[in-house]
Design a protein around this motif. Sequence first.
Motif, PDB file in Angstrom:
ATOM      1  N   GLN A 220       0.829  -1.202   0.000  1.00 42.10           N
ATOM      2  CA  GLN A 220       0.000   0.000   0.000  1.00 42.10           C
ATOM      3  C   GLN A 220       0.867   1.256   0.000  1.00 42.10           C
ATOM      4  N   ALA A 221       1.929   1.235   0.793  1.00 43.09           N
ATOM      5  CA  ALA A 221       2.831   2.382   0.824  1.00 43.09           C
ATOM      6  C   ALA A 221       3.496   2.574  -0.538  1.00 43.09           C
ATOM      7  N   GLY A 222       3.836   1.463  -1.191  1.00 52.43           N
ATOM      8  CA  GLY A 222       4.426   1.548  -2.520  1.00 52.43           C
ATOM      9  C   GLY A 222       3.457   2.143  -3.522  1.00 52.43           C
ATOM     10  N   ARG A 223       2.214   1.708  -3.466  1.00 55.07           N
ATOM     11  CA  ARG A 223       1.204   2.238  -4.378  1.00 55.07           C
ATOM     12  C   ARG A 223       0.963   3.719  -4.128  1.00 55.07           C
ATOM     13  N   GLN A 224       0.914   4.113  -2.865  1.00 57.97           N
ATOM     14  CA  GLN A 224       0.701   5.519  -2.542  1.00 57.97           C
ATOM     15  C   GLN A 224       1.861   6.374  -3.039  1.00 57.97           C
ATOM     16  N   ALA A 225       3.093   5.848  -2.922  1.00 57.39           N
ATOM     17  CA  ALA A 225       4.249   6.585  -3.419  1.00 57.39           C
ATOM     18  C   ALA A 225       4.165   6.750  -4.928  1.00 57.39           C
ATOM     19  N   TYR A 226       3.748   5.693  -5.610  1.00 57.48           N
ATOM     20  CA  TYR A 226       3.610   5.779  -7.068  1.00 57.48           C
ATOM     21  C   TYR A 226       2.552   6.824  -7.446  1.00 57.48           C
ATOM     22  N   GLU A 227       1.438   6.841  -6.735  1.00 54.11           N
ATOM     23  CA  GLU A 227       0.370   7.790  -7.047  1.00 54.11           C
ATOM     24  C   GLU A 227       0.840   9.228  -6.852  1.00 54.11           C
ATOM     25  N   ARG A 228       1.673   9.457  -5.837  1.00 57.41           N
ATOM     26  CA  ARG A 228       2.257  10.796  -5.645  1.00 57.41           C
ATOM     27  C   ARG A 228       3.137  11.168  -6.830  1.00 57.41           C
ATOM     28  N   LEU A 229       3.955  10.216  -7.252  1.00 56.29           N
ATOM     29  CA  LEU A 229       4.852  10.468  -8.382  1.00 56.29           C
ATOM     30  C   LEU A 229       4.054  10.688  -9.669  1.00 56.29           C
ATOM     31  N   ALA A 230       3.029   9.867  -9.876  1.00 58.33           N
ATOM     32  CA  ALA A 230       2.216   9.996 -11.088  1.00 58.33           C
ATOM     33  C   ALA A 230       1.496  11.339 -11.132  1.00 58.33           C
ATOM     34  N   LEU A 231       0.998  11.783  -9.977  1.00 56.34           N
ATOM     35  CA  LEU A 231       0.298  13.071  -9.911  1.00 56.34           C
ATOM     36  C   LEU A 231       1.254  14.219 -10.226  1.00 56.34           C
ATOM     37  N   ALA A 232       2.455  14.179  -9.634  1.00 58.89           N
ATOM     38  CA  ALA A 232       3.445  15.228  -9.900  1.00 58.89           C
ATOM     39  C   ALA A 232       3.860  15.220 -11.367  1.00 58.89           C
ATOM     40  N   SER A 233       4.032  14.020 -11.928  1.00 55.82           N
ATOM     41  CA  SER A 233       4.421  13.921 -13.330  1.00 55.82           C
ATOM     42  C   SER A 233       3.355  14.495 -14.249  1.00 55.82           C
ATOM     43  N   GLN A 234       2.096  14.228 -13.934  1.00 55.81           N
ATOM     44  CA  GLN A 234       1.007  14.734 -14.764  1.00 55.81           C
ATOM     45  C   GLN A 234       0.853  16.241 -14.617  1.00 55.81           C
TER      46      GLN A 234
END
Length: 281
Positions: A220-234
């Motif tokens: 879950q922590a890994g997924r949340q980190a990815y979502e943060r990165l994806a949001l910043a990238s977008q």
Amino acid sequence: MSEQIDSNQAESAPVALEEPSADARSLGRNQADGLRAIFGDGGPVVYCVASALTPDATVTLGLGTAHALRRGGHLTLLVDEVPLFERQTLKGFAFPVRYDLGQVFSGTVALNRVLRKVSENLWFAAGVKVRGAVDSKRARGPSLVTMLQRTDLDFDFVVVSTCEPFGSTMSCYGDNVQRIVVAAPDDASLTRALAHVRELSVSVGGDPVPVLLVGGPDAQAGRQAYERLALASQQLLEQPLEWLGWVRSASASAFGDDASDGIALPTSLYRMLAGRITARV
């Protein structure tokens, strides 16, 4: 006069290209035929493993992935781009070499003096001087893929392990370099990963950049980190990402290892990356 690589390991003599065994040659050609059918150029597929992990972990990541491909029967060339001075616990290259691909791209050293056969299906080359050759505008001539096509070695894959996946550097390897970003869930690694995505976005033409997360307390922590990165990238780059998943990893210090690298990469990570790389074959 060409400059040699400084290394804490003993230098090996220049290594000429060795003729592969009949079995290895037959296997490599069969695999190369499959790649020709897919990509049409008859050359190896180049994968840039853009690591936002520490330099030592990046070296281990590239080596483990290359061995996973080797064990799968794929003729693989590993290119190590991590500068020696950035390594902490890993002193020197995994395999002693004298010359660097940056010297090949600069026209001062022949390719056969750079490639080193490590074991069946695995070759190695250093690439720590490639960025310098590009920055100084000394890099010229054909790409690595083109040069490899002129040899008797039918490589299936070239894996470039790097902490700095700059687009101008990657063009030295080939015209169609595939990318995978590997990051940890902590803020420092995610910041580096976003910088990698920014560099790679110039080359991918809007296609999603694959991202794999390693470590953290749970999936879950890994997924949340990815979502943060994806949001910043977008938001910042308008660059979409592709979720490759999360791989568990523990801190090496938990097992009494005080190494500054601090992360113990599991073999499942290498298998996952090798599976991703070979999925298109």
